[in-house]
Design a protein around this motif. Structure first.
Motif, PDB file in Angstrom:
ATOM      1  N   LEU A   1      -3.305  25.591 -11.836  1.00 17.14           N
ATOM      2  CA  LEU A   1      -1.822  25.765 -12.342  1.00 17.14           C
ATOM      3  C   LEU A   1      -1.523  24.680 -13.201  1.00 17.14           C
ATOM      4  O   LEU A   1      -0.270  24.818 -13.704  1.00 17.14           O
ATOM      5  N   PHE A   2      -2.206  23.580 -13.369  1.00 23.22           N
ATOM      6  CA  PHE A   2      -1.661  22.502 -14.148  1.00 23.22           C
ATOM      7  C   PHE A   2      -2.334  22.516 -15.435  1.00 23.22           C
ATOM      8  O   PHE A   2      -2.262  21.355 -16.080  1.00 23.22           O
ATOM      9  N   PHE A   3      -2.842  23.646 -15.833  1.00 25.97           N
ATOM     10  CA  PHE A   3      -3.231  23.695 -17.272  1.00 25.97           C
ATOM     11  C   PHE A   3      -2.050  24.645 -18.111  1.00 25.97           C
ATOM     12  O   PHE A   3      -1.488  25.376 -17.383  1.00 25.97           O
ATOM     13  N   GLU A   4      -2.150  24.186 -19.398  1.00 23.12           N
ATOM     14  CA  GLU A   4      -1.011  24.605 -20.090  1.00 23.12           C
ATOM     15  C   GLU A   4      -1.017  26.227 -19.874  1.00 23.12           C
ATOM     16  O   GLU A   4      -0.036  27.092 -19.939  1.00 23.12           O
ATOM     17  N   GLU A   5      -2.082  26.869 -20.080  1.00 21.22           N
ATOM     18  CA  GLU A   5      -2.139  28.478 -20.258  1.00 21.22           C
ATOM     19  C   GLU A   5      -1.641  28.995 -18.825  1.00 21.22           C
ATOM     20  O   GLU A   5      -1.030  29.998 -19.076  1.00 21.22           O
TER      21      GLU A   5
ATOM     22  N   THR B   1       6.791  29.305 -23.741  1.00 22.78           N
ATOM     23  CA  THR B   1       6.480  28.485 -25.038  1.00 22.78           C
ATOM     24  C   THR B   1       7.076  29.221 -26.404  1.00 22.78           C
ATOM     25  O   THR B   1       7.824  28.697 -27.231  1.00 22.78           O
ATOM     26  N   LYS B   2       6.674  30.453 -26.281  1.00 22.05           N
ATOM     27  CA  LYS B   2       6.957  31.194 -27.480  1.00 22.05           C
ATOM     28  C   LYS B   2       8.538  31.187 -27.588  1.00 22.05           C
ATOM     29  O   LYS B   2       9.454  31.135 -28.525  1.00 22.05           O
ATOM     30  N   THR B   3       9.013  31.745 -26.428  1.00 21.13           N
ATOM     31  CA  THR B   3      10.622  31.834 -26.391  1.00 21.13           C
ATOM     32  C   THR B   3      11.310  30.499 -26.446  1.00 21.13           C
ATOM     33  O   THR B   3      12.464  30.325 -27.409  1.00 21.13           O
ATOM     34  N   PHE B   4      10.962  29.417 -25.878  1.00 21.45           N
ATOM     35  CA  PHE B   4      11.757  28.193 -25.886  1.00 21.45           C
ATOM     36  C   PHE B   4      11.483  27.771 -27.357  1.00 21.45           C
ATOM     37  O   PHE B   4      12.419  27.165 -27.936  1.00 21.45           O
ATOM     38  N   LEU B   5      10.249  27.559 -27.890  1.00 22.90           N
ATOM     39  CA  LEU B   5      10.128  26.957 -29.216  1.00 22.90           C
ATOM     40  C   LEU B   5      10.949  27.685 -30.204  1.00 22.90           C
ATOM     41  O   LEU B   5      11.405  27.214 -31.169  1.00 22.90           O
ATOM     42  N   SER B   6      10.836  29.057 -30.213  1.00 26.84           N
ATOM     43  CA  SER B   6      11.649  29.749 -31.129  1.00 26.84           C
ATOM     44  C   SER B   6      13.170  29.632 -30.997  1.00 26.84           C
ATOM     45  O   SER B   6      13.779  29.783 -32.045  1.00 26.84           O
TER      46      SER B   6
ATOM     47  N   SER C   1       2.669  18.078 -28.611  1.00 26.09           N
ATOM     48  CA  SER C   1       4.271  17.878 -29.264  1.00 26.09           C
ATOM     49  C   SER C   1       5.204  17.540 -28.207  1.00 26.09           C
ATOM     50  O   SER C   1       5.011  18.095 -26.871  1.00 26.09           O
ATOM     51  N   PHE C   2       6.350  16.610 -28.322  1.00 23.96           N
ATOM     52  CA  PHE C   2       7.364  16.651 -27.469  1.00 23.96           C
ATOM     53  C   PHE C   2       7.754  17.895 -27.050  1.00 23.96           C
ATOM     54  O   PHE C   2       8.338  18.248 -25.814  1.00 23.96           O
ATOM     55  N   PRO C   3       8.329  18.826 -27.844  1.00 27.63           N
ATOM     56  CA  PRO C   3       9.104  19.979 -27.529  1.00 27.63           C
ATOM     57  C   PRO C   3       8.216  20.840 -26.824  1.00 27.63           C
ATOM     58  O   PRO C   3       8.607  21.356 -25.704  1.00 27.63           O
ATOM     59  N   THR C   4       6.813  20.827 -27.073  1.00 29.85           N
ATOM     60  CA  THR C   4       5.875  21.697 -25.869  1.00 29.85           C
ATOM     61  C   THR C   4       5.811  21.044 -24.582  1.00 29.85           C
ATOM     62  O   THR C   4       5.909  21.808 -23.621  1.00 29.85           O
ATOM     63  N   ALA C   5       6.058  19.639 -24.534  1.00 32.65           N
ATOM     64  CA  ALA C   5       5.770  18.987 -23.277  1.00 32.65           C
ATOM     65  C   ALA C   5       6.944  19.291 -22.575  1.00 32.65           C
ATOM     66  O   ALA C   5       7.259  19.592 -21.555  1.00 32.65           O
ATOM     67  N   PHE C   6       8.249  19.475 -23.311  1.00 29.69           N
ATOM     68  CA  PHE C   6       9.632  19.974 -22.483  1.00 29.69           C
ATOM     69  C   PHE C   6       9.365  21.322 -21.929  1.00 29.69           C
ATOM     70  O   PHE C   6       9.964  21.433 -20.916  1.00 29.69           O
ATOM     71  N   ALA C   7       9.063  21.999 -22.612  1.00 31.41           N
ATOM     72  CA  ALA C   7       8.833  23.587 -22.262  1.00 31.41           C
ATOM     73  C   ALA C   7       7.967  23.617 -21.130  1.00 31.41           C
ATOM     74  O   ALA C   7       8.232  24.123 -19.998  1.00 31.41           O
ATOM     75  N   LEU C   8       6.765  23.040 -21.100  1.00 28.76           N
ATOM     76  CA  LEU C   8       5.937  22.748 -20.078  1.00 28.76           C
ATOM     77  C   LEU C   8       6.231  22.316 -18.771  1.00 28.76           C
ATOM     78  O   LEU C   8       6.047  22.821 -17.669  1.00 28.76           O
ATOM     79  N   LEU C   9       7.203  21.227 -18.726  1.00 35.54           N
ATOM     80  CA  LEU C   9       7.710  20.619 -17.733  1.00 35.54           C
ATOM     81  C   LEU C   9       8.963  21.718 -17.004  1.00 35.54           C
ATOM     82  O   LEU C   9       8.835  21.853 -15.928  1.00 35.54           O
ATOM     83  N   PHE C  10       9.466  22.428 -17.992  1.00 36.23           N
ATOM     84  CA  PHE C  10      10.551  23.466 -17.225  1.00 36.23           C
ATOM     85  C   PHE C  10       9.797  24.472 -16.586  1.00 36.23           C
ATOM     86  O   PHE C  10       9.823  24.887 -15.688  1.00 36.23           O
ATOM     87  N   GLY C  11       8.599  25.065 -17.197  1.00 36.04           N
ATOM     88  CA  GLY C  11       7.698  25.767 -16.573  1.00 36.04           C
ATOM     89  C   GLY C  11       7.128  25.280 -15.359  1.00 36.04           C
ATOM     90  O   GLY C  11       7.065  26.000 -14.317  1.00 36.04           O
ATOM     91  N   LEU C  12       6.918  24.162 -15.147  1.00 43.91           N
ATOM     92  CA  LEU C  12       6.403  23.667 -13.926  1.00 43.91           C
ATOM     93  C   LEU C  12       7.558  23.549 -12.871  1.00 43.91           C
ATOM     94  O   LEU C  12       7.147  23.561 -11.441  1.00 43.91           O
ATOM     95  N   ILE C  13       8.669  23.378 -13.444  1.00 43.57           N
ATOM     96  CA  ILE C  13       9.827  23.320 -12.225  1.00 43.57           C
ATOM     97  C   ILE C  13       9.937  24.554 -11.554  1.00 43.57           C
ATOM     98  O   ILE C  13      10.282  24.921 -10.484  1.00 43.57           O
ATOM     99  N   TYR C  14       9.562  25.787 -12.469  1.00 46.92           N
ATOM    100  CA  TYR C  14       9.714  27.137 -11.772  1.00 46.92           C
ATOM    101  C   TYR C  14       8.362  27.321 -10.981  1.00 46.92           C
ATOM    102  O   TYR C  14       8.461  27.794 -10.088  1.00 46.92           O
TER     103      TYR C  14
END
Length: 292
Positions: free
Chosen positions: A97-101, A116-121, A238-251
């Motif tokens: 569960l702690f891998f990016e994919e 990541t697709k939605t957030f980065l877009s 990248s920092f934006p990717t990190a932000f998205a992944l942290l948000f994903g882990l919150i969920y």
């Protein structure tokens, strides 16, 4: 699956493991044998960091495990929501569960939104306007936001990428919130256990300890996600990717938003990811300004 293993501060190795992992102990046993480590020197959990820089073969291997994570989603969700375990317990039980994919896959299972697709877009779409909004309050800017914009103005390379990072770093300040305990930066010579102290949830940027870059732009060595004062994912691109992944882990982990950043995370949820429509007055004002 590729791991970055910290055997010692001067002995950091990458190990590609093709075996299916059933637990952290199973992983430790494989590494102990592969790296010929003594039992006393086997890396701790915090030293077994999933790397986002996976090879094609390890990515394919992870894809083969998707069905297993999919089949156990209902049971895993019941455990996490019902028992609210510590993150270390979840890592022992559900390491994948702690891998990016899998963070992205779990977020999709919960929300039916591609993380990541939605957030980065959305960030691509809104970053320029966010910077304009920050500048429009030039007479009211606090020192931290002004410094952030000054640094951005000095940037001459990778400007587009840095603009997105600046837009995210400035969002809490624009929404009149403080990100001190959420976003941290340390030198690569600093002890990691000291750097993560007090970080219940956040992003740690590790920069090169180089005197020559003190007054310019230090080289980023690593970006990591921190939950409950421990690194749960490292080597993020990248920092934006990190932000998205942290948000994903919150969920994925059913965590609460940090109380001191409630508007920032509400904006990420409802403006960047379009999850929910009823906004607080502060976030609604931001949304209206971005749509002008």
């Amino acid at each position: 699956m590729l791991f970055r293993v910290i055997v010692s501060p001067d002995n950091i190795r990458r190990v590609d493991i093709s075996e299916s992992l059933c637990s952290v102990e199973h992983l430790k046993n494989i590494l102990q044998e592969r790296l010929e480590l003594a039992v006393s020197s086997t890396p701790s959990l915090n030293d077994l960091l999933p790397s986002t820089s996976t090879s094609r073969s390890s990515t394919l291997h992870l894809t083969q495990r998707d069905s297993g994570m999919e089949n156990t989603f209902s049971m895993r969700r019941k455990e996490i929501v019902g028992k609210q375990p510590f993150v270390s317990d979840v890592m022992n039980r559900w390491l994948a569960l702690f891998f990016e994919e899998q963070i992205c896959a779990e977020f999709f299972r919960v929300t039916r939104v591609e993380l990541t697709k939605t957030f980065l877009s959305s960030l691509d779409e809104h970053s320029a306007q966010l910077i304009k909004l920050y500048r429009s309050r030039s007479g009211k800017l606090d020192k931290e936001l002004k410094n952030l914009l000054d640094i951005f103005d000095e940037k001459t390379t990778d400007v587009l990428e840095y603009r997105k990072s600046t837009a995210l770093r400035g969002l809490p300040l624009y929404l009149k919130e403080q990100s001190d305990g959420f976003l941290k930066t340390c030198m690569d010579t600093d002890p990691v256990d000291v750097a993560v102290q007090g970080m219940e949830l956040g992003i740690l940027t590790v920069v090169e300890d180089d005197v020559a870059t003190v007054n310019s732009f230090p080289t980023t060595r690593s970006i990591a996600l921190i939950i409950e004062e421990q690194i749960v994912l490292d080597d993020i691109s990248s920092f934006p990717t990190a932000f998205a992944l942290l948000f994903g882990l919150i969920y994925a982990l059913n965590l609460d938003y940090p109380k001191n950043l409630r508007y920032t995370f509400e904006a990420i949820q409802k403006v960047f990811l379009s999850l929910g429509t009823d906004c607080s007055a502060r976030v609604q004002a931001l949304k209206n300004s971005l749509l002008k």
